[in-house]
Design a protein around this motif. Structure first.
Motif, mmCIF file in Angstrom:
data_model
loop_
_atom_site.group_PDB
_atom_site.id
_atom_site.type_symbol
_atom_site.label_atom_id
_atom_site.label_comp_id
_atom_site.label_asym_id
_atom_site.label_seq_id
_atom_site.Cartn_x
_atom_site.Cartn_y
_atom_site.Cartn_z
ATOM 1 N N SER A 1 -6.125 7.744 3.467
ATOM 2 C CA SER A 1 -5.911 5.828 2.431
ATOM 3 C C SER A 1 -4.760 6.111 2.134
ATOM 4 O O SER A 1 -3.756 6.378 1.875
ATOM 5 C CB SER A 1 -6.729 6.560 1.141
ATOM 6 O OG SER A 1 -6.368 5.249 0.253
ATOM 7 N N SER B 1 3.754 9.276 -3.775
ATOM 8 C CA SER B 1 3.584 8.927 -2.247
ATOM 9 C C SER B 1 4.972 9.594 -1.789
ATOM 10 O O SER B 1 6.148 9.607 -2.140
ATOM 11 C CB SER B 1 2.762 7.847 -2.471
ATOM 12 O OG SER B 1 2.753 7.584 -1.139
ATOM 13 N N GLY C 1 -1.446 9.773 -1.448
ATOM 14 C CA GLY C 1 -1.368 9.974 -2.369
ATOM 15 C C GLY C 1 -0.396 11.498 -2.540
ATOM 16 O O GLY C 1 -0.030 12.246 -1.779
ATOM 17 N N ARG D 1 -4.685 3.584 0.145
ATOM 18 C CA ARG D 1 -4.422 2.895 -1.104
ATOM 19 C C ARG D 1 -3.785 2.809 -2.082
ATOM 20 O O ARG D 1 -3.292 4.255 -2.415
ATOM 21 C CB ARG D 1 -6.067 2.859 -1.538
ATOM 22 C CG ARG D 1 -6.585 1.696 -2.696
ATOM 23 C CD ARG D 1 -8.141 2.165 -3.309
ATOM 24 N NE ARG D 1 -8.674 3.045 -3.506
ATOM 25 C CZ ARG D 1 -8.058 3.326 -5.213
ATOM 26 N NH1 ARG D 1 -7.408 2.422 -5.629
ATOM 27 N NH2 ARG D 1 -9.141 5.572 -5.731
ATOM 28 N N GLU E 1 0.901 -0.944 0.285
ATOM 29 C CA GLU E 1 -0.234 -0.255 0.335
ATOM 30 C C GLU E 1 0.854 1.586 -0.304
ATOM 31 O O GLU E 1 1.955 1.157 0.205
ATOM 32 C CB GLU E 1 -0.895 0.095 0.833
ATOM 33 C CG GLU E 1 -1.909 -1.198 1.536
ATOM 34 C CD GLU E 1 -2.576 -1.435 2.236
ATOM 35 O OE1 GLU E 1 -3.804 0.397 2.649
ATOM 36 O OE2 GLU E 1 -2.805 -2.222 2.773
ATOM 37 N N ARG F 1 0.642 5.420 -6.784
ATOM 38 C CA ARG F 1 1.963 4.705 -7.882
ATOM 39 C C ARG F 1 3.156 6.129 -7.903
ATOM 40 O O ARG F 1 3.871 5.638 -8.466
ATOM 41 C CB ARG F 1 1.540 3.587 -8.776
ATOM 42 C CG ARG F 1 0.486 2.749 -7.783
ATOM 43 C CD ARG F 1 -0.260 1.605 -9.606
ATOM 44 N NE ARG F 1 -1.139 0.768 -8.863
ATOM 45 C CZ ARG F 1 -0.793 -0.431 -8.751
ATOM 46 N NH1 ARG F 1 0.703 -0.959 -9.091
ATOM 47 N NH2 ARG F 1 -1.480 -1.086 -8.572
ATOM 48 N N SER G 1 -3.239 3.356 -5.334
ATOM 49 C CA SER G 1 -4.061 3.939 -6.639
ATOM 50 C C SER G 1 -3.094 4.534 -7.710
ATOM 51 O O SER G 1 -2.327 4.485 -7.409
ATOM 52 C CB SER G 1 -4.781 5.137 -6.013
ATOM 53 O OG SER G 1 -4.561 6.180 -5.453
ATOM 54 N N LEU G 2 -3.527 4.994 -8.721
ATOM 55 C CA LEU G 2 -2.680 5.161 -9.346
ATOM 56 C C LEU G 2 -1.925 6.653 -8.991
ATOM 57 O O LEU G 2 -0.648 6.386 -9.999
ATOM 58 C CB LEU G 2 -3.441 4.825 -11.267
ATOM 59 C CG LEU G 2 -2.631 5.849 -12.211
ATOM 60 C CD1 LEU G 2 -2.140 4.460 -13.010
ATOM 61 C CD2 LEU G 2 -4.064 6.221 -13.383
ATOM 62 N N SER G 3 -2.690 7.114 -8.436
ATOM 63 C CA SER G 3 -2.262 8.641 -8.729
ATOM 64 C C SER G 3 -0.948 8.375 -7.085
ATOM 65 O O SER G 3 0.072 8.532 -7.133
ATOM 66 C CB SER G 3 -3.054 9.683 -7.870
ATOM 67 O OG SER G 3 -3.334 8.728 -6.963
#
Length: 250
Positions: free
Chosen positions: A228, A239, A176, A230, A172, A236, A232-234
């Motif tokens: 979050s 972060s 983001g 997660r 995880e 990735r 997510s694409l953003s």
């Protein structure tokens, strides 16, 4: 990296809220990055058991969270902290193979000159079926300089785990792009407060006090349960860091 070379400065003890170890405003004003890690750790609680190694523990900010779930805690660090086993992370750790059910390693590998070796030691020390909870930074400011050596993408972290025979049970992100920019903004505000306080000398308390700090912390505390993790694409792409559960095969 030995105890004689440096001391590690970790945040103060986490503050447990509903079983989640959140960062405490008494030790930091940027609370959301720690909220991401704390919420992620809380979800991994079912995996935490048996004998636990807190690797690179510093002042053990998460101890009050994990201690009730395990039968023994072994805290280790390069710093000569009372009650902590002092180790050299460039050498084999002084424990038998397969001697821990759980390894916790939060925001440590970036400070180790040879992260591959450190992960090999984590794999060696885990019992079959055991889990390592590892967090690392990505787009995060330099800290503990000059002992800050690495940054990890999520691909890099997963590869590091797998190269040493561990399985990636979960991967995880520490928020983001929004969390990342918020963190940098809070750091700028904190630096401004401290700079103005120094400039004012004896009157510095007018800008650096509990009320001002509370104003900075309050909105973050209101939002921390919504952070979050997660992947997510953003997340990735951008972060503050990544979080992995690594499992040693049976």
């Amino acid at each position: 990296m030995t105890a004689s070379e440096r001391l590690r400065h970790r945040q103060g003890p986490a503050r447990l809220v509903g079983g989640v170890p959140y960062s405490d405003r008494a030790s930091t004003l940027s609370l959301l990055p720690g909220a991401a890690v704390g919420r992620w750790l809380a979800r991994q609680a079912p995996l935490v058991h048996g004998r636990l190694l807190d690797l690179g523990c510093g002042n053990q900010p998460f101890r009050q969270w994990y201690e009730p779930m395990v039968c023994e805690v072994v805290p280790v660090d390069v710093a000569p902290i009372p009650g902590v086993v002092v180790v050299d992370l460039a050498r084999p750790l002084p424990f038998e193979d397969a001697s821990f059910d759980t390894v916790l390693c939060t925001q440590v590998l970036e400070h180790v000159p040879n992260a591959e070796y450190a992960m090999a030691e984590i794999a060696r020390l885990l019992r079959p079926g055991g889990h390592a909870l590892v967090t690392v930074p990505f787009l995060y400011p330099t800290h503990e300089a000059p002992y800050d050596f690495w940054r990890f993408t999520h691909h890099g972290l997963a590869g590091l785990v797998r190269r040493h025979g561990l399985a990636v049970a979960a991967l995880e992100a520490q928020g983001g792009p929004v969390l990342m920019l918020t963190h940098y903004g809070v750091l700028a505000v904190t630096a401004a407060i401290r700079g103005l306080a120094r400039a004012l000398g004896p009157l510095g308390w007018l800008v650096d006090n509990r009320v001002v700090r509370g104003v900075v912390a309050a909105p973050q505390e209101a939002l921390r349960s919504r952070v979050s993790t997660r992947l997510s694409l953003s997340a990735r792409l951008a972060s503050l860091g990544y979080l992995v559960v690594a499992r040693k095969p049976d």
